[in-house]
Design a protein around this motif. Structure first.
Motif, PDB file in Angstrom:
ATOM      1  N   GLY A 119      11.078   0.681  -2.200  1.00 33.32           N
ATOM      2  CA  GLY A 119      10.182   1.655  -2.812  1.00 33.32           C
ATOM      3  C   GLY A 119      10.253   1.588  -4.328  1.00 33.32           C
ATOM      4  N   ARG A 122       8.947  -2.069  -5.730  1.00 31.13           N
ATOM      5  CA  ARG A 122       7.568  -2.465  -5.437  1.00 31.13           C
ATOM      6  C   ARG A 122       6.748  -2.696  -6.699  1.00 31.13           C
ATOM      7  N   LYS A 126       6.967  -9.241  -7.825  1.00 31.19           N
ATOM      8  CA  LYS A 126       5.743  -9.872  -7.326  1.00 31.19           C
ATOM      9  C   LYS A 126       5.556  -9.501  -5.856  1.00 31.19           C
ATOM     10  N   HIS A 127       6.671  -9.437  -5.136  1.00 30.22           N
ATOM     11  CA  HIS A 127       6.624  -9.013  -3.741  1.00 30.22           C
ATOM     12  C   HIS A 127       8.026  -8.595  -3.329  1.00 30.22           C
ATOM     13  N   ASN A 128       8.123  -7.810  -2.272  1.00 28.02           N
ATOM     14  CA  ASN A 128       9.455  -7.452  -1.782  1.00 28.02           C
ATOM     15  C   ASN A 128       9.456  -7.297  -0.268  1.00 28.02           C
ATOM     16  N   TYR A 129      10.660  -7.348   0.289  1.00 28.60           N
ATOM     17  CA  TYR A 129      10.815  -7.271   1.742  1.00 28.60           C
ATOM     18  C   TYR A 129      11.991  -6.369   2.086  1.00 28.60           C
ATOM     19  N   ILE A 147       6.926 -17.674  -2.799  1.00 27.05           N
ATOM     20  CA  ILE A 147       6.135 -16.728  -3.589  1.00 27.05           C
ATOM     21  C   ILE A 147       6.664 -16.654  -5.021  1.00 27.05           C
ATOM     22  N   THR A 181      -2.715 -14.789   3.554  1.00 27.62           N
ATOM     23  CA  THR A 181      -3.261 -13.883   2.540  1.00 27.62           C
ATOM     24  C   THR A 181      -2.838 -14.275   1.125  1.00 27.62           C
ATOM     25  N   TYR A 182      -2.070 -15.346   0.982  1.00 24.97           N
ATOM     26  CA  TYR A 182      -1.600 -15.726  -0.351  1.00 24.97           C
ATOM     27  C   TYR A 182      -1.814 -17.210  -0.568  1.00 24.97           C
TER      28      TYR A 182
ATOM     29  N   VAL B  15      -2.837  -7.149   5.873  1.00 22.01           N
ATOM     30  CA  VAL B  15      -1.994  -7.403   7.037  1.00 22.01           C
ATOM     31  C   VAL B  15      -1.368  -6.074   7.464  1.00 22.01           C
ATOM     32  N   ARG B  23       1.902  -0.097  -1.134  1.00 23.52           N
ATOM     33  CA  ARG B  23       1.611  -1.136  -2.139  1.00 23.52           C
ATOM     34  C   ARG B  23       0.260  -0.863  -2.796  1.00 23.52           C
ATOM     35  N   ASP B  26       0.418   2.594  -4.776  1.00 26.63           N
ATOM     36  CA  ASP B  26       1.253   2.404  -5.972  1.00 26.63           C
ATOM     37  C   ASP B  26       0.481   1.662  -7.052  1.00 26.63           C
ATOM     38  N   TYR B  48      -4.869  -7.258  11.314  1.00 25.28           N
ATOM     39  CA  TYR B  48      -5.265  -6.683  10.028  1.00 25.28           C
ATOM     40  C   TYR B  48      -5.714  -5.231  10.149  1.00 25.28           C
ATOM     41  N   LEU B  72      -2.011  -8.625  -4.543  1.00 22.62           N
ATOM     42  CA  LEU B  72      -0.970  -8.170  -3.612  1.00 22.62           C
ATOM     43  C   LEU B  72      -0.877  -9.170  -2.467  1.00 22.62           C
ATOM     44  N   ILE B  73       0.353  -9.519  -2.108  1.00 23.51           N
ATOM     45  CA  ILE B  73       0.541 -10.598  -1.135  1.00 23.51           C
ATOM     46  C   ILE B  73      -0.105 -10.282   0.224  1.00 23.51           C
ATOM     47  N   PRO B  74       0.031  -9.061   0.794  1.00 22.48           N
ATOM     48  CA  PRO B  74      -0.548  -8.846   2.130  1.00 22.48           C
ATOM     49  C   PRO B  74      -2.054  -8.590   2.141  1.00 22.48           C
ATOM     50  N   VAL B  75      -2.718  -8.718   1.006  1.00 25.78           N
ATOM     51  CA  VAL B  75      -4.158  -8.469   0.971  1.00 25.78           C
ATOM     52  C   VAL B  75      -4.909  -9.755   1.288  1.00 25.78           C
ATOM     53  N   LEU B  76      -5.743  -9.679   2.336  1.00 29.84           N
ATOM     54  CA  LEU B  76      -6.509 -10.861   2.734  1.00 29.84           C
ATOM     55  C   LEU B  76      -7.813 -10.946   1.939  1.00 29.84           C
ATOM     56  N   ARG B  77      -8.546  -9.830   1.915  1.00 26.87           N
ATOM     57  CA  ARG B  77      -9.844  -9.862   1.241  1.00 26.87           C
ATOM     58  C   ARG B  77     -10.133  -8.529   0.574  1.00 26.87           C
TER      59      ARG B  77
END
Lengths: 564, 158
Positions: A119, A122, A126-129, A147, A181-182, B15, B23, B26, B48, B72-77
């Motif tokens: 949280g 974020r 660039k990205h987190n898990y 990434i 998506t990336y 996704v 995300r 924020d 999705y 943002l990485i999980p954004v497709l479109r």
């Protein structure tokens, strides 16, 4: 193969070719540290603060071009590391930062050393898990490295609960990264590139505006070729120092708030800005509405969001700057390099009018002299880090940089305390070269515990403390804009820096003359242990020239001319 | 920036994974963009979800929002709609003592009806363009609505 989550971390780092990890252990990450103890694939450098571990990983990444890795525990270990993450995010530095987390069953219970790490990270990664099952760990770690290093690089944070590091699952690292998506766009549009070259050929006063993205893309030598072939003069941002060699006749200098008069005037007079891997930061542009007012803009960047964010681009090119510059080189013969001679002449006249310089003082050393002197004595052999403040700007202005990745500094976030740990990372990545950290009497205290790391790991960083007994940059603003009310910036009360270094097992020097400085630097290089060279410099020296905050680039406060 | 600010609807395909919504939100709060309304639901037979975000800003801000979302990485479109069909639903609770046939007629004019009748209250729903829903909510004020809920807009490009 069936192994624990902790073992997976070791395996993944090994397969990624990681040879150095910076970190600090603690409760939630202990399982991983237990595996670190058992392995000999990579070295672990124990920094003495988590913030320093991340900065060291940044220095390592910037000097080597590889992904830097740092490892920390949950709770305070993580929150200490946040400044490093934010710093790497602002300066697009590829990092993988692995943190421990309380066990899954305790998440959300306000457990000991629990904090919502993903949280918090974020907005500065660039990205987190958050890993919730060990079976996902190989995929997540592989994605994290991919990434971090691809596209516009940046830090990736992986938070692993303690029970996940103990969980046994299948480890298969051979699966290729599949991220629908990336997909960073690395190849520039050929039509746009052709149009850009045509605009360059047609322009009268074009100007390369070179940014740190060139260094990230390992494109400095291609850019040098393009600059020389086209004969177009160039300015560098702070982050781009070293893209062109300091003695390149096409290099006007650094632009921006503390850029040279000639560089800022060239930007104000140009009719075509060719931005390569630069993002029009407010410290570069000054007042936006007056920035390069009469110019068209070519903007090459891997990050589409950087294009037309602040300054509208007439020729937007999304792509890896190395690819784009290579394509430009193929058709650059359309540009007549001799055409820009009178434009270069104009710029040279600007430089003659107000050259970047300083006035020597008969009593006290000038900080600028110290930086120039290190340049004369070590030059190309040294990698130069800095902290943040006046010394940082003087280093960018006066050090003779000759190659990319030679200059490592905190540009975007402006993190005091960055320099020393970063210089340790630089030394770990490039042990053959001298690692020098220019710092101030304010900044050095913000991570001075790293003396211990330097001594233990034999990382002989030379810290040159330009001591003016002030928080100098803030003092300068107070002098200029707050009617000399020096609120809380007088740092007259100080530790004995020589003894401080010695207390940790390093060496220290206090110098106040040119001869003493030369002798101290020579001795520090020979002794090959971590050193503090405290240089007593002129207290009230200002960084000049200067564009006051919000002012226009062509309206600079200039160094007062000395009466002859 | 003093450029004209206008309302826009942006659809984002993401996704389905933990914390993807935060995300997005924020990003809006961190960069100072507005969210007027937000709806999220999974897209059938896929991994999705689709978010519909009503926002406002100048042309430059809207362009930045779409670019930053796409980063943002999980954004497709990301779709920034120009020509779209947009609908929103609202449910309103009325005392049973109000004029029910009036309410029913009004609901019908806004693609709705009375959907639940209890001992003390009735619940009516309408589904229409956000502007019309707003209008409906103005009109029914005289019938002493006790509770109002709006769904936020969903939209499809024509």
């Amino acid at each position: 193969m069936q192994i624990s989550g902790a073992q997976m971390v070791i395996e993944a780092l090994t397969l990624e070719g990681v040879d150095t990890v910076f970190g600090y252990p603690g409760g939630a990450i202990m399982n991983v540290y237990d595996e670190i103890y058992k392995q000999d694939k990579f070295q672990h450098i124990l920094n003495r603060h988590e913030q320093a571990a991340v900065h060291a990983a940044e220095g390592y990444a910037k000097a080597s071009g590889k992904v830097g890795v740092a490892m920390i525990t949950s709770g305070p270990g993580f929150t200490n590391a946040v400044t490093g993450l934010a710093d790497a995010y602002m300066d697009s530095i590829p990092l993988v930062v692995i943190s421990g987390q309380v066990p899954m069953s305790l998440i959300g219970t306000d457990a000991f050393q629990e904090i919502d790490a993903v949280g918090i990270s974020r907005s500065c990664t660039k990205h987190n898990y958050l890993v919730t099952d060990a079976k996902d760990l190989p995929r997540i770690l592989k994605e994290a490295f991919y990434i971090a290093a691809s596209g516009r690089p940046g830090p990736v944070h992986v938070d692993i609960p303690k029970d996940v590091t103990a969980q046994i699952a299948e480890f298969d690292y051979s699966q290729p990264v599949k991220l629908e998506t990336y997909k960073p766009h690395t190849k520039g549009n050929p039509r746009q590139i052709k149009k850009a070259i045509e605009a360059m050929a047609d322009s009268k006063r074009p100007l390369f505006y070179l940014g740190g993205g060139i260094i990230n893309a390992n494109a400095a030598y291609e850019v040098r070729e393009l600059v020389h072939k086209t004969g177009i003069p160039a300015v560098e941002t702070f982050m781009a120092r070293g893209v062109l060699a300091h003695d390149d006749e096409h290099l006007i200098g650094m632009l921006g708030m503390h850029g040279s008069y000639a560089a800022n005037m060239a930007m104000s007079e140009t009719d075509l800005v060719i931005a390569l891997g630069a993002r029009f930061d407010d410290r570069v542009t000054g007042k936006l509405s007056e920035f390069a007012k009469n110019a068209a803009v070519i903007h090459v960047d891997i990050d589409p969001a950087s294009i037309s964010k602040l300054v509208n681009a007439d020729f937007p090119i999304v792509g890896d700057v190395k690819n784009v510059v290579n394509e430009m080189l193929e058709i650059s013969s359309k540009i007549d390099a001799s055409k820009f001679e009178s434009w270069r002449e104009t710029i040279n006249n600007f430089d003659d009018l107000h050259p970047l310089t300083y006035h020597e003082d008969s009593e006290k050393l000038k900080p600028q002299w110290v930086i120039e002197r290190v340049g004369e004595l070590l030059g190309d052999d040294a990698n130069i880090s800095t902290d943040v403040g006046q010394h940082q700007m003087w280093t960018a202005q006066f050090y003779p940089f000759s190659r990319p990745r030679q200059f490592i500094s905190s540009g975007g976030l402006g993190t005091m305390g960055f320099g020393f740990p970063a210089a340790l990372g630089v030394k770990a990545a490039a042990p053959q070269q001298t690692s020098v950290n220019f710092t101030g009497d304010g900044s050095i205290l913000m991570n001075c515990q790293e003396l211990m790391t330097a001594v233990e790991k034999k990382l002989p960083v030379i810290n040159i403390i330009l001591n003016n007994n002030y928080l100098g940059m803030v003092r300068q603003w107070q002098t200029l804009f707050y009617d000399k009310r020096h609120s809380e910036t007088d740092l007259s009360v100080q530790p004995d820096f020589v003894k401080l270094s010695e207390a940790f097992g390093g060496i220290g020097y206090r110098v106040s003359t040119k001869e003493e400085f030369d002798a101290a630097l020579k001795d520090a290089v020979e002794k090959n242990v971590v050193a503090f060279i405290e240089v007593i410099v002129h207290r009230l020296e200002n960084v000049m020239p200067m564009v006051p905050s919000g002012g226009s680039l062509f309206n600079m406060m200039l160094l007062e001319k000395k009466e002859k | 920036m003093t450029e004209n600010s206008e309302r826009r609807v942006i659809s984002v395909i993401v996704v389905n994974e933990a914390s993807v919504l935060s995300r997005i939100t924020d990003l809006f709060s961190g960069r100072g963009y507005n969210i007027t309304s937000l709806t999220v639901a999974p897209i059938p037979d896929s991994k999705y979800s689709r978010l519909t975000i009503a926002t406002s800003g100048s042309v430059r801000v809207i362009e930045q929002i779409t670019k930053q979302l796409h980063k943002l990485i999980p954004v497709l479109r990301v779709y920034e709609h120009a020509d779209l069909v947009e609908k929103e639903m609202a449910m309103v609770k009325f005392p049973i003592t109000e004029n029910l046939s009036d309410i029913n007629t009004l609901c019908e004019a806004y693609n709705g009806k009375i959907v639940n009748v209890g001992e003390n209250v009735i619940i009516a729903m309408v589904a229409d363009e956000p502007k019309r829903v707003e209008n409906f909510l103005k009109v029914i004020k005289r019938y002493n609505p006790k509770e109002i809920v709006r769904s936020g807009a969903v939209a499809l490009e024509r």
